[in-house]
Scaffold this motif. Structure first.
Motif, PDB file in Angstrom:
ATOM      1  N   ARG A   1       0.952  -1.195   0.117  1.00 44.25           N
ATOM      2  CA  ARG A   1       0.158   0.106  -0.070  1.00 44.25           C
ATOM      3  C   ARG A   1       0.895   1.023  -0.024  1.00 44.25           C
ATOM      4  NH1 ARG A   1      -3.375  -0.340   5.411  1.00 44.25           N
ATOM      5  NH2 ARG A   1      -4.422   1.454   4.594  1.00 44.25           N
ATOM      6  N   GLY A   2       0.538   2.220  -0.303  1.00 47.02           N
ATOM      7  CA  GLY A   2       1.198   3.614  -0.389  1.00 47.02           C
ATOM      8  C   GLY A   2       2.038   3.924   0.893  1.00 47.02           C
ATOM      9  N   GLY A   3       3.137   4.335   0.887  1.00 46.70           N
ATOM     10  CA  GLY A   3       3.936   4.648   1.816  1.00 46.70           C
ATOM     11  C   GLY A   3       4.281   6.102   2.299  1.00 46.70           C
ATOM     12  N   LEU A   4       3.371   7.066   1.612  1.00 49.48           N
ATOM     13  CA  LEU A   4       3.751   8.467   2.025  1.00 49.48           C
ATOM     14  C   LEU A   4       2.446   9.088   2.397  1.00 49.48           C
ATOM     15  CD1 LEU A   4       6.047  11.253   0.557  1.00 49.48           C
ATOM     16  CD2 LEU A   4       3.594  11.646   1.005  1.00 49.48           C
ATOM     17  N   PRO A   5       2.461   9.556   3.557  1.00 52.55           N
ATOM     18  CA  PRO A   5       3.247   9.436   4.911  1.00 52.55           C
ATOM     19  C   PRO A   5       3.272   8.114   5.529  1.00 52.55           C
ATOM     20  CG  PRO A   5       1.247  10.268   5.595  1.00 52.55           C
ATOM     21  CD  PRO A   5       0.992  10.226   4.044  1.00 52.55           C
ATOM     22  N   SER A   6       4.372   7.914   6.102  1.00 50.74           N
ATOM     23  CA  SER A   6       4.427   6.752   7.101  1.00 50.74           C
ATOM     24  C   SER A   6       3.631   6.684   8.160  1.00 50.74           C
ATOM     25  CB  SER A   6       5.972   6.623   7.533  1.00 50.74           C
ATOM     26  OG  SER A   6       5.909   5.660   8.690  1.00 50.74           O
ATOM     27  N   ALA A   7       2.679   5.928   8.398  1.00 52.94           N
ATOM     28  CA  ALA A   7       1.804   5.657   9.329  1.00 52.94           C
ATOM     29  C   ALA A   7       2.505   5.632  10.646  1.00 52.94           C
ATOM     30  CB  ALA A   7       0.740   4.595   9.184  1.00 52.94           C
ATOM     31  N   HIS A   8       3.631   4.621  10.672  1.00 56.38           N
ATOM     32  CA  HIS A   8       4.309   4.385  11.766  1.00 56.38           C
ATOM     33  C   HIS A   8       4.871   5.738  12.398  1.00 56.38           C
ATOM     34  CE1 HIS A   8       4.013  -0.005  11.104  1.00 56.38           C
ATOM     35  NE2 HIS A   8       4.789  -0.089  12.428  1.00 56.38           N
ATOM     36  N   ALA A   9       5.538   6.447  11.577  1.00 53.63           N
ATOM     37  CA  ALA A   9       6.040   7.788  11.969  1.00 53.63           C
ATOM     38  C   ALA A   9       5.092   8.713  12.246  1.00 53.63           C
ATOM     39  CB  ALA A   9       6.974   8.369  10.730  1.00 53.63           C
ATOM     40  N   THR A  10       3.758   9.030  11.707  1.00 57.40           N
ATOM     41  CA  THR A  10       2.915   9.895  12.206  1.00 57.40           C
ATOM     42  C   THR A  10       2.297   9.403  13.485  1.00 57.40           C
ATOM     43  OG1 THR A  10       2.052   9.997   9.737  1.00 57.40           O
ATOM     44  CG2 THR A  10       0.720  10.566  11.497  1.00 57.40           C
ATOM     45  N   VAL A  11       2.117   8.140  13.698  1.00 59.29           N
ATOM     46  CA  VAL A  11       1.448   7.671  14.898  1.00 59.29           C
ATOM     47  C   VAL A  11       2.419   7.925  16.151  1.00 59.29           C
ATOM     48  CG1 VAL A  11       0.748   5.853  16.398  1.00 59.29           C
ATOM     49  CG2 VAL A  11      -0.231   6.269  13.957  1.00 59.29           C
ATOM     50  N   MET A  12       3.647   7.259  16.232  1.00 55.58           N
ATOM     51  CA  MET A  12       4.872   7.456  16.992  1.00 55.58           C
ATOM     52  C   MET A  12       5.266   8.918  17.569  1.00 55.58           C
ATOM     53  SD  MET A  12       7.128   4.059  16.194  1.00 55.58           S
ATOM     54  CE  MET A  12       7.669   3.818  17.767  1.00 55.58           C
ATOM     55  N   PHE A  13       5.352   9.827  16.351  1.00 54.77           N
ATOM     56  CA  PHE A  13       5.911  11.180  16.382  1.00 54.77           C
ATOM     57  C   PHE A  13       4.649  11.907  17.086  1.00 54.77           C
ATOM     58  CE2 PHE A  13       9.273  10.279  13.444  1.00 54.77           C
ATOM     59  CZ  PHE A  13      10.214  10.523  14.437  1.00 54.77           C
ATOM     60  N   THR A  14       3.406  11.703  16.755  1.00 54.64           N
ATOM     61  CA  THR A  14       1.991  12.168  17.430  1.00 54.64           C
ATOM     62  C   THR A  14       2.180  11.864  18.779  1.00 54.64           C
ATOM     63  OG1 THR A  14       0.778  12.522  15.524  1.00 54.64           O
ATOM     64  CG2 THR A  14      -0.360  12.270  17.563  1.00 54.64           C
ATOM     65  N   VAL A  15       2.399  10.685  19.294  1.00 52.53           N
ATOM     66  CA  VAL A  15       2.698  10.353  20.739  1.00 52.53           C
ATOM     67  C   VAL A  15       3.639  11.062  21.480  1.00 52.53           C
ATOM     68  CG1 VAL A  15       3.163   8.259  22.292  1.00 52.53           C
ATOM     69  CG2 VAL A  15       1.633   8.044  20.484  1.00 52.53           C
ATOM     70  N   ALA A  16       4.829  11.043  20.641  1.00 54.89           N
ATOM     71  CA  ALA A  16       5.978  11.687  21.342  1.00 54.89           C
ATOM     72  C   ALA A  16       5.885  13.238  21.448  1.00 54.89           C
ATOM     73  CB  ALA A  16       7.233  11.526  20.413  1.00 54.89           C
ATOM     74  N   LEU A  17       5.017  13.742  20.586  1.00 57.41           N
ATOM     75  CA  LEU A  17       4.912  15.285  20.552  1.00 57.41           C
ATOM     76  C   LEU A  17       4.110  15.803  21.804  1.00 57.41           C
ATOM     77  CD1 LEU A  17       5.033  16.141  16.933  1.00 57.41           C
ATOM     78  CD2 LEU A  17       6.759  17.024  18.661  1.00 57.41           C
ATOM     79  N   MET A  18       2.833  14.800  21.888  1.00 59.63           N
ATOM     80  CA  MET A  18       1.923  15.040  22.635  1.00 59.63           C
ATOM     81  C   MET A  18       2.460  14.840  24.327  1.00 59.63           C
ATOM     82  SD  MET A  18      -1.683  14.059  21.049  1.00 59.63           S
ATOM     83  CE  MET A  18      -2.532  15.060  22.494  1.00 59.63           C
ATOM     84  N   LEU A  19       3.433  13.797  24.395  1.00 62.07           N
ATOM     85  CA  LEU A  19       3.761  13.760  25.708  1.00 62.07           C
ATOM     86  C   LEU A  19       4.885  14.684  26.124  1.00 62.07           C
ATOM     87  CD1 LEU A  19       4.761   9.914  25.487  1.00 62.07           C
ATOM     88  CD2 LEU A  19       3.235  10.859  27.198  1.00 62.07           C
ATOM     89  N   TRP A  20       5.469  15.258  24.902  1.00 63.18           N
ATOM     90  CA  TRP A  20       6.544  16.587  25.303  1.00 63.18           C
ATOM     91  C   TRP A  20       5.674  17.718  25.802  1.00 63.18           C
ATOM     92  CZ3 TRP A  20      11.523  16.456  26.197  1.00 63.18           C
ATOM     93  CH2 TRP A  20      12.049  15.571  25.702  1.00 63.18           C
TER      94      TRP A  20
END
Length: 198
Positions: free
Chosen positions: A96-115
């Motif tokens: 399936r399509g790769g842009l944007p990366s769902a892993h990057a989107t989800v994990m960086f959303t979690v990280a940013l919200m934790l910050w």
């Protein structure tokens, strides 16, 4: 400009994907990093009662991030490295399509919200490291280009910022409503005649 961006994207992909990983650690993070991030958030929910509601909101934000990233990737239809003839993937993956990366989107959303939560900065650091290692590993595994990861990070940044503003405004509105109710109650109590003890 697009030609330069694509050239840089391919150059970084070649550099990362051709690196050595004798321990298999990058592939392990590529396959399991998101699960570790979920465990980290679950730990916050279970062990930090003061931050429990916020951590549950992060789970909902992660679900929203996943839906948005998958929807965008499916609609944009940019191929993954192995889909465009740049070798075979080093971990099992669908086409399936790769842009944007769902892993990057989800994990960086979690990280940013934790910050954004001062009491959870230690968890934010852990989530950021996990997101970075997972992103690097997924490029190394041949399932994403660096641009896919960058797009995922930018989508996460927009989403985390929007959710933070929404939560901040909602919290301010609730506090204002409570203050008005409290003030109105105080005004009513002030108008009542004083009670005399019997």
């Amino acid at each position: 400009m697009m030609v330069l961006m694509q050239a840089l994207n391919l150059a970084f992909y070649d550099w990362i994907s051709s690196a050595s990983d004798p321990s298999g650690l990058l592939l392990w993070f590529a396959a399991h990093g998101a699960s570790l991030c979920a465990v980290l958030v679950a730990w916050v929910i279970l062990r930090h009662p003061k931050d429990r509601v916020y951590a549950c909101a992060i789970v909902l934000a992660a679900a929203l991030a996943s839906v948005l990233a998958h929807s965008l990737a499916d609609n944009l239809g940019f191929g993954r490295p192995y889909m465009v003839g740049l070798g075979a993937p080093r971990i099992p993956h669908g086409a399936r399509g790769g842009l944007p990366s769902a892993h990057a989107t989800v994990m960086f959303t979690v990280a940013l919200m934790l910050w954004l939560r001062p009491s959870l900065r230690w968890a934010a650091l852990g989530a950021t490291v996990l997101a970075g290692l997972t992103a690097w590993g997924r490029i190394y595994a041949g399932v994403h280009f660096p641009l896919d990861i960058a797009a995922g990070f930018l989508l996460a940044l927009v989403l985390a910022t929007a959710l933070h503003l929404l939560v901040s405004r909602a919290t301010a509105a609730v506090r204002k409503a409570r203050a008005l109710r409290s003030g109105a109650a105080d005004a009513v109590l002030a108008e009542l005649p004083p009670r005399h003890p019997r």
